[in-house]
Design a protein around this motif. Structure first.
Motif, PDB file in Angstrom:
ATOM      1  N   VAL A  76      47.532  52.130  37.752  1.00 44.56           N
ATOM      2  CA  VAL A  76      48.811  52.129  37.038  1.00 44.56           C
ATOM      3  C   VAL A  76      49.920  52.624  37.957  1.00 44.56           C
ATOM      4  O   VAL A  76      51.039  52.095  37.957  1.00 44.56           O
ATOM      5  CB  VAL A  76      48.720  53.010  35.769  1.00 44.56           C
ATOM      6  CG1 VAL A  76      50.059  53.054  35.055  1.00 44.56           C
ATOM      7  CG2 VAL A  76      47.655  52.485  34.842  1.00 44.56           C
ATOM      8  N   GLY A  77      49.587  53.640  38.779  1.00 46.67           N
ATOM      9  CA  GLY A  77      50.576  54.185  39.701  1.00 46.67           C
ATOM     10  C   GLY A  77      51.067  53.154  40.700  1.00 46.67           C
ATOM     11  O   GLY A  77      52.244  53.130  41.054  1.00 46.67           O
ATOM     12  N   GLY A  78      50.157  52.263  41.148  1.00 48.47           N
ATOM     13  CA  GLY A  78      50.571  51.197  42.056  1.00 48.47           C
ATOM     14  C   GLY A  78      51.622  50.307  41.404  1.00 48.47           C
ATOM     15  O   GLY A  78      52.594  49.886  42.035  1.00 48.47           O
TER      16      GLY A  78
ATOM     17  N   GLY B  25      55.310  56.817  42.763  1.00 48.08           N
ATOM     18  CA  GLY B  25      54.660  55.934  41.789  1.00 48.08           C
ATOM     19  C   GLY B  25      53.191  56.274  41.637  1.00 48.08           C
ATOM     20  O   GLY B  25      52.693  56.467  40.519  1.00 48.08           O
ATOM     21  N   LEU B  26      52.493  56.368  42.770  1.00 50.79           N
ATOM     22  CA  LEU B  26      51.057  56.663  42.713  1.00 50.79           C
ATOM     23  C   LEU B  26      50.818  58.028  42.074  1.00 50.79           C
ATOM     24  O   LEU B  26      49.947  58.193  41.222  1.00 50.79           O
ATOM     25  CB  LEU B  26      50.456  56.620  44.119  1.00 50.79           C
ATOM     26  CG  LEU B  26      50.441  55.241  44.775  1.00 50.79           C
ATOM     27  CD1 LEU B  26      49.897  55.321  46.190  1.00 50.79           C
ATOM     28  CD2 LEU B  26      49.612  54.258  43.955  1.00 50.79           C
TER      29      LEU B  26
ATOM     30  N   ARG C 116      40.752  47.087  38.590  1.00 55.50           N
ATOM     31  CA  ARG C 116      41.553  48.203  39.093  1.00 55.50           C
ATOM     32  C   ARG C 116      41.702  48.134  40.601  1.00 55.50           C
ATOM     33  O   ARG C 116      42.784  48.348  41.139  1.00 55.50           O
ATOM     34  CB  ARG C 116      40.877  49.525  38.741  1.00 55.50           C
ATOM     35  CG  ARG C 116      41.269  50.006  37.375  1.00 55.50           C
ATOM     36  CD  ARG C 116      40.639  51.342  37.086  1.00 55.50           C
ATOM     37  NE  ARG C 116      40.622  51.527  35.653  1.00 55.50           N
ATOM     38  CZ  ARG C 116      39.945  52.476  35.036  1.00 55.50           C
ATOM     39  NH1 ARG C 116      39.208  53.325  35.730  1.00 55.50           N
ATOM     40  NH2 ARG C 116      39.994  52.574  33.730  1.00 55.50           N
ATOM     41  N   ILE C 117      40.573  47.835  41.259  1.00 59.22           N
ATOM     42  CA  ILE C 117      40.605  47.798  42.719  1.00 59.22           C
ATOM     43  C   ILE C 117      41.518  46.672  43.188  1.00 59.22           C
ATOM     44  O   ILE C 117      42.324  46.839  44.107  1.00 59.22           O
ATOM     45  CB  ILE C 117      39.167  47.615  43.268  1.00 59.22           C
ATOM     46  CG1 ILE C 117      38.329  48.826  42.833  1.00 59.22           C
ATOM     47  CG2 ILE C 117      39.180  47.466  44.773  1.00 59.22           C
ATOM     48  CD1 ILE C 117      36.859  48.666  43.095  1.00 59.22           C
ATOM     49  N   VAL C 118      41.405  45.509  42.520  1.00 58.11           N
ATOM     50  CA  VAL C 118      42.238  44.375  42.904  1.00 58.11           C
ATOM     51  C   VAL C 118      43.718  44.718  42.738  1.00 58.11           C
ATOM     52  O   VAL C 118      44.529  44.477  43.631  1.00 58.11           O
ATOM     53  CB  VAL C 118      41.868  43.133  42.065  1.00 58.11           C
ATOM     54  CG1 VAL C 118      42.856  42.010  42.305  1.00 58.11           C
ATOM     55  CG2 VAL C 118      40.451  42.686  42.393  1.00 58.11           C
ATOM     56  N   LEU C 119      44.052  45.314  41.588  1.00 59.79           N
ATOM     57  CA  LEU C 119      45.452  45.639  41.334  1.00 59.79           C
ATOM     58  C   LEU C 119      45.971  46.653  42.349  1.00 59.79           C
ATOM     59  O   LEU C 119      47.053  46.502  42.908  1.00 59.79           O
ATOM     60  CB  LEU C 119      45.630  46.204  39.918  1.00 59.79           C
ATOM     61  CG  LEU C 119      45.518  45.209  38.783  1.00 59.79           C
ATOM     62  CD1 LEU C 119      45.840  45.883  37.470  1.00 59.79           C
ATOM     63  CD2 LEU C 119      46.449  44.035  39.007  1.00 59.79           C
ATOM     64  N   PHE C 120      45.172  47.685  42.567  1.00 53.54           N
ATOM     65  CA  PHE C 120      45.598  48.719  43.503  1.00 53.54           C
ATOM     66  C   PHE C 120      45.765  48.124  44.896  1.00 53.54           C
ATOM     67  O   PHE C 120      46.780  48.353  45.563  1.00 53.54           O
ATOM     68  CB  PHE C 120      44.559  49.847  43.519  1.00 53.54           C
ATOM     69  CG  PHE C 120      44.958  51.001  44.388  1.00 53.54           C
ATOM     70  CD1 PHE C 120      46.115  51.716  44.112  1.00 53.54           C
ATOM     71  CD2 PHE C 120      44.187  51.374  45.474  1.00 53.54           C
ATOM     72  CE1 PHE C 120      46.489  52.782  44.916  1.00 53.54           C
ATOM     73  CE2 PHE C 120      44.550  52.439  46.276  1.00 53.54           C
ATOM     74  CZ  PHE C 120      45.706  53.144  45.999  1.00 53.54           C
ATOM     75  N   GLY C 121      44.782  47.285  45.294  1.00 51.55           N
ATOM     76  CA  GLY C 121      44.857  46.636  46.602  1.00 51.55           C
ATOM     77  C   GLY C 121      46.096  45.763  46.705  1.00 51.55           C
ATOM     78  O   GLY C 121      46.824  45.797  47.704  1.00 51.55           O
TER      79      GLY C 121
END
Lengths: 319, 301
Positions: free
Chosen positions: B14-16, B254-255, B150-155
């Motif tokens: 979410v922070g990303g 943000g993060l 989550r990993i995809v979004l963060f990446g």
């Protein structure tokens, strides 16, 4: 008579007779305009006179409204008696929240005040201290009574609200020209220079905040009495935006401008109610256009000028 | 510990997203000293436009899910960038020399305009993103199962942020943006076309915001015409947390805000989640008004 005086007399006369011509719905719209006008005038003390970017006025309004709602429903204290008390509660709340942030400049203050209004709303939704009734709010607020006469219909409320608005206008007109009002103006124009000439800017800013909040709290009493139900939905960030827009768009620092702003911002969307969703679209666009063509508001504040010719004489000739 | 790591990854995802939106605020603020209140609504436009494209083009079935989503996000970014540049041209450029608060009211007007435009086009109810876009599988890491999503979004947000950072630090246009943020007048004297710089800022910021809109749609599955302002306010908080006008600050803010919020929701109270972010905002402004990384731009408010 000056044209401005004629317009003033005509507007006051029109407002006095308006309820005889209008049905309950439109009187109710006028009542909303009246309450927003009082709120915007109280915000104008902070935003217009002192020049503090304050977008969280709904928070003070909420504190006043809930003070009235809670004390009336819990202890049965007559609504109108609660007006000064609601004002004081809101003013005290303003003292608590404004004290640490009063030194913030411009946009930072703007953002903090938005944060405050959101925190207050979330606190109300979460039924803080178990007294706000959560997201349902509080209902069953008594009708106000004035000298034994129960104020019930929109037409009754009209005279209560516009009577209060008239008092507000008269008092704030006096304030504008008082020592306090002039000090605020000086701070707005240049707070460093104001400090330099011995004005305690932080103190005056804080007093402006408390006074504005006090007045918004009193408006809260009237709002609670008119609605008889209060809930957190009435105190969102967008309520603050409406008040803020009224002041800036009408003419910040100018009482007449603020009143006109209240009529336009609250009244016009009602006039175009039949156009449903599209009216707010147009409303947003109109806000942009108004700012482009009248960036200082429809009726900008007149800069105060002093006639200093008398000084020239004592110096033997002047320039 | 398991719950902690679970919430940490959630917070980072979410922070990303917050960081991507925050970049738009911070860049505009850095150059124009304007809080672009309509930025959150550009994010909503991105979310809705992404939904339309998903439902109408069927990209994911034609060219595969990964390529399909990448093309989709790029298209959304392009469109939202255009709307952003148009917004600047219509609502902000004529007000550049006006009192600061008139530009704020103009921004609020733009926000109301966008919100109601979205409502008129898409309706007021919640709209649902297709839920089979990304694999719903989880991977196991340190004994914690983390959804691949989550990993995809963060990446993805990391990649976009890195791209922006490279652009601003290494390219000629990026240098011009930084120069204009420090001193517009001096930048003009050095031959920088400030109007052009501002246009770039209003292309890039909204593009990232639009991408964030699609990401929120995919992550939460539900979008609504009013969602922009909560995200906008959070992202602005993030920008201030990191130091407004400062690009790495917005990323960090943000993060950090995403993680603080996830932790607050878990360990303090879910109902007070939003209030916690705003309290962080107020505390930061009281004790360190220039944010964690400091304000790169001189404060002349």
């Amino acid at each position: 008579m000056k044209p401005a005086t004629i317009i003033n007399v005509l507007v006051v006369a029109a407002l006095l007779v308006a309820p005889y011509w209008l049905n309950a719905y439109w009187v109710d719209v006028l009542n909303s305009i009246g309450i927003y006008a009082v709120l915007a005038l109280s915000l104008n003390v902070i935003l217009g006179y002192a020049g503090l970017f304050h977008m969280g006025h709904a928070a003070f309004f909420a504190v006043g409204t809930y003070t009235t709602a809670i004390l009336n429903t819990q202890f049965g204290i007559p609504v109108l008696w609660l007006m000064p008390l609601s004002g004081l509660t809101a003013g005290f709340f303003a003292l608590l929240v404004a004290r640490p942030i009063i030194h913030l400049r411009g946009d930072y203050l703007l953002i903090v005040t938005i944060g405050i209004v959101e925190i207050v709303r979330i606190a109300l939704v979460n039924n803080v201290f178990g007294i706000t009734g959560g997201s349902n709010g509080i209902f069953g607020i008594n009708r106000p009574e004035l000298f034994g006469y129960v104020i019930r219909t929109p037409h009754d409320f009209y005279y209560l609200i516009f009577g209060f608005a008239a008092i507000t206008v008269l008092l704030f007109l006096r304030l504008e020209n008082s020592r306090f009002g002039r000090a605020l103006n000086y701070i707005r124009e240049d707070d460093v220079a104001a400090e330099g000439s011995g004005i305690d800017a932080a103190h005056y800013k804080l007093v402006a905040f408390i006074l504005g909040a006090f007045w918004a709290g009193m408006a809260g009493t009237i709002f609670a009495a008119k609605m008889t139900i209060v809930s957190p939905q009435s105190f969102t960030f967008w309520e603050s935006v409406v008040m803020f827009t009224i002041v800036i768009l009408g003419g910040s620092g100018n009482i007449r401008g603020v009143l006109l702003g209240a009529f336009l911002i609250v009244g016009l969307p009602e006039v175009f109610r039949e156009f449903a969703g599209a009216r707010m679209l147009v409303f947003g666009a109109a806000m942009i256009l108004m700012m482009i063509f009248r960036p200082k508001g429809i009726l900008p504040a007149q800069p105060r000028t002093y006639n200093l010719d008398f000084l020239a004489g004592s110096r033997g000739g002047g320039k | 510990m398991q719950l902690f790591l679970e919430q940490l990854t959630n917070g980072l995802a979410v922070g990303g997203i917050y960081a991507l939106i925050a970049l738009g605020y911070t860049m505009v603020y850095g150059v124009l000293k304007l809080i672009n209140f309509a930025h959150g609504d550009l994010f909503t436009i991105g979310a809705f436009f992404g939904l339309t494209l998903l439902l109408s083009l069927g990209l994911t079935s034609h060219i595969g899910p990964v390529a399909g989503i990448i093309v989709l996000v790029l298209m959304v970014m392009g469109l939202v960038a255009l709307i952003g540049a148009l917004l600047e041209r219509v609502a902000y450029r004529p007000l550049r020399t006006s009192p600061r608060l008139s530009a704020v009211v103009s921004a609020l007007g733009a926000s109301i305009f966008f919100q109601n435009a979205i409502m008129l086009i898409y309706g007021a109810r919640f709209r649902v993103y297709p839920h089979d876009l990304l694999p719903t599988t989880t991977v196991s890491l340190l004994g914690v199962s983390i959804p691949v999503m989550r990993i995809v979004l963060f990446g993805a947000s990391l990649v976009m942020m890195a791209g922006l950072y490279y652009f601003v630090q290494r390219t000629k246009t990026g240098t011009a943006i930084r120069a204009a943020a420090i001193d517009q007048g001096a930048a003009k004297l050095m031959g920088i076309d400030v109007n052009r710089v501002i246009m770039y800022v209003f292309l890039i910021g909204p593009a990232l915001g639009g991408a964030a809109g699609v990401m929120v749609g995919m992550y939460y599955g539900q979008i609504n015409f009013t969602m922009g302002w909560v995200y906008g306010l959070k992202a602005f908080t993030a920008a201030i947390l990191g130091g407004i006008g400062n690009i790495p600050g917005a990323m960090l803010g943000g993060l950090l805000l995403g993680v603080i919020e996830a932790m607050g929701a878990t360990y303090i109270s879910l109902a007070w989640k939003d209030a916690i972010s705003f309290m962080v905002l107020i505390l930061i402004l009281i004790f360190r008004p220039t944010g964690l990384l400091g304000e790169r731009v001189a404060d002349k408010v």
